[in-house]
Design a protein around this motif. Structure first.
Motif, mmCIF file in Angstrom:
data_model
loop_
_atom_site.group_PDB
_atom_site.id
_atom_site.type_symbol
_atom_site.label_atom_id
_atom_site.label_comp_id
_atom_site.label_asym_id
_atom_site.label_seq_id
_atom_site.Cartn_x
_atom_site.Cartn_y
_atom_site.Cartn_z
ATOM 1 N N GLN A 18 20.627 57.260 24.141
ATOM 2 C CA GLN A 18 19.682 58.278 23.691
ATOM 3 C C GLN A 18 18.712 58.669 24.799
ATOM 4 O O GLN A 18 18.319 59.829 24.911
ATOM 5 C CB GLN A 18 18.908 57.776 22.462
ATOM 6 C CG GLN A 18 19.776 57.487 21.261
ATOM 7 C CD GLN A 18 20.784 58.584 20.994
ATOM 8 O OE1 GLN A 18 20.440 59.757 20.947
ATOM 9 N NE2 GLN A 18 22.041 58.216 20.817
ATOM 10 N N ALA A 19 18.321 57.696 25.631
ATOM 11 C CA ALA A 19 17.438 58.010 26.755
ATOM 12 C C ALA A 19 18.125 58.964 27.726
ATOM 13 O O ALA A 19 17.520 59.945 28.193
ATOM 14 C CB ALA A 19 17.019 56.729 27.465
ATOM 15 N N LEU A 69 17.173 58.301 18.230
ATOM 16 C CA LEU A 69 17.448 56.876 18.029
ATOM 17 C C LEU A 69 17.458 56.535 16.546
ATOM 18 O O LEU A 69 18.333 55.816 16.054
ATOM 19 C CB LEU A 69 16.398 56.039 18.772
ATOM 20 C CG LEU A 69 16.605 54.522 18.763
ATOM 21 C CD1 LEU A 69 17.903 54.166 19.482
ATOM 22 C CD2 LEU A 69 15.418 53.817 19.419
ATOM 23 N N GLY A 70 16.483 57.086 15.815
ATOM 24 C CA GLY A 70 16.441 56.862 14.374
ATOM 25 C C GLY A 70 17.644 57.441 13.662
ATOM 26 O O GLY A 70 18.176 56.839 12.715
ATOM 27 N N ILE A 123 19.879 52.663 22.761
ATOM 28 C CA ILE A 123 18.648 53.063 23.437
ATOM 29 C C ILE A 123 18.961 53.740 24.770
ATOM 30 O O ILE A 123 18.400 54.783 25.103
ATOM 31 C CB ILE A 123 17.742 51.828 23.651
ATOM 32 C CG1 ILE A 123 17.275 51.281 22.295
ATOM 33 C CG2 ILE A 123 16.540 52.193 24.528
ATOM 34 C CD1 ILE A 123 16.458 50.021 22.407
ATOM 35 N N PHE A 127 13.455 61.335 21.785
ATOM 36 C CA PHE A 127 14.129 60.048 21.974
ATOM 37 C C PHE A 127 14.039 59.193 20.710
ATOM 38 O O PHE A 127 15.037 58.655 20.232
ATOM 39 C CB PHE A 127 13.514 59.313 23.165
ATOM 40 C CG PHE A 127 13.893 57.862 23.246
ATOM 41 C CD1 PHE A 127 15.163 57.486 23.652
ATOM 42 C CD2 PHE A 127 12.974 56.874 22.899
ATOM 43 C CE1 PHE A 127 15.525 56.147 23.706
ATOM 44 C CE2 PHE A 127 13.327 55.532 22.963
ATOM 45 C CZ PHE A 127 14.600 55.167 23.366
ATOM 46 N N LEU A 128 12.831 59.079 20.161
ATOM 47 C CA LEU A 128 12.649 58.271 18.946
ATOM 48 C C LEU A 128 13.402 58.879 17.765
ATOM 49 O O LEU A 128 13.981 58.159 16.945
ATOM 50 C CB LEU A 128 11.154 58.145 18.624
ATOM 51 C CG LEU A 128 10.313 57.356 19.635
ATOM 52 C CD1 LEU A 128 8.834 57.432 19.275
ATOM 53 C CD2 LEU A 128 10.776 55.901 19.703
ATOM 54 N N PHE A 129 13.393 60.211 17.687
ATOM 55 C CA PHE A 129 14.084 60.884 16.591
ATOM 56 C C PHE A 129 15.591 60.635 16.653
ATOM 57 O O PHE A 129 16.212 60.248 15.663
ATOM 58 C CB PHE A 129 13.794 62.379 16.655
ATOM 59 C CG PHE A 129 14.488 63.174 15.590
ATOM 60 C CD1 PHE A 129 13.962 63.258 14.318
ATOM 61 C CD2 PHE A 129 15.677 63.833 15.860
ATOM 62 C CE1 PHE A 129 14.615 63.979 13.328
ATOM 63 C CE2 PHE A 129 16.333 64.551 14.884
ATOM 64 C CZ PHE A 129 15.797 64.634 13.615
ATOM 65 N N LEU A 152 9.519 61.966 24.437
ATOM 66 C CA LEU A 152 9.331 60.723 23.696
ATOM 67 C C LEU A 152 9.685 60.906 22.223
ATOM 68 O O LEU A 152 10.385 60.077 21.622
ATOM 69 C CB LEU A 152 7.886 60.240 23.842
ATOM 70 C CG LEU A 152 7.525 58.943 23.104
ATOM 71 C CD1 LEU A 152 8.370 57.776 23.619
ATOM 72 C CD2 LEU A 152 6.031 58.639 23.256
ATOM 73 N N GLY A 153 9.199 62.003 21.635
ATOM 74 C CA GLY A 153 9.487 62.261 20.226
ATOM 75 C C GLY A 153 10.966 62.474 19.973
ATOM 76 O O GLY A 153 11.520 61.959 18.989
#
Length: 230
Positions: free
Chosen positions: A7-8, A56-57, A4, A52-54, A49-50
């Motif tokens: 990626q941030a 991370l996934g 986390i 970051f989530l992408f 935000l998108g």
């Protein structure tokens, strides 16, 4: 937790520079309307935000499963099965690639619907799937990468001679957009998994050049479209 944080940081360092440049331009040169500038700031937050989530996934889900699939396929000792799933995985991951969809929508608008969005997406996906399978075949039979690259680009230049000029830049753009955030991590992970099993080698030598070879497929696919439409 480390994933986390990493990626941030990656997202911050990727988004902040362009954000600062546009903010500086806003208050020095361009002076956009306030509502447009506010929309830009909101969009920056949503993109960050998108992304970051992408990412991370990708790191906690896509990469591990790609390596697991890649390391499992050679154990079947069936070349046809390796090629089939290499093509299938290359195809579906390209259909899901955001960059390919952006390019296809723009070409659909520019061409006035002559080249539909889905035709281009599926053509590019088929091209990448075929060359992803060839990349795995190269690992199985230890074929030198240079010969496949030379052969692939030889086909590209021959097709370019029979393709309308308007399709040539589209084809190379198609090869470029397939090296996006969805396709590249999965293809590399798949290659690392396969190379780590075959012949007991380390994965580093065989996994290099995998994306370079796979990206030739979309170029050839769009050039063939040009021949057909031309």
């Amino acid at each position: 937790m480390n994933d986390i944080k990493d990626q941030a940081k990656e997202v911050i360092f990727a988004i902040l520079p362009i954000t600062f440049v546009i903010i500086i331009l806003q208050y020095t040169i361009i002076w956009l309307p306030a509502d447009v500038f506010i929309q830009f700031l909101i969009s920056v937050f949503m993109v960050s935000l998108g992304l970051f989530l992408f990412l991370l996934g990708v790191h906690i889900g896509l990469l591990p499963i790609g390596e697991m699939i890649g390391s499992t396929l050679p154990k079947t000792k069936k070349i046809s099965l390796i090629l089939f799933f290499g093509f299938l995985l290359g195809f579906v991951v390209t259909v899901a690639e955001p960059d390919v969809r952006v390019l296809s929508s723009q070409i659909d608008d520019v061409s006035g619907g002559d080249i539909s969005q889905m035709v281009l997406i599926y053509s590019v996906a088929i091209g990448l799937g075929i060359f992803a399978a060839l990349s795995l075949l190269r690992m199985v039979y230890n074929i030198p990468l240079k010969w496949l690259l030379l052969g692939g680009y030889a086909v590209v230049f021959v097709l370019a001679a029979f393709t309308p000029e308007s399709f040539i830049p589209i084809s190379f753009d198609a090869g470029g957009v397939t090296t996006g955030p969805m396709a590249v991590p999965f293809i590399l992970a798949l290659g690392v998994g396969v190379a780590s099993v075959i012949r007991g080698k380390t994965s580093s030598s065989d996994s290099f050049g995998l994306v370079a070879l796979a990206s030739i497929g979309p170029i050839i696919a769009v050039l063939i479209l040009g021949v057909i439409y031309g």
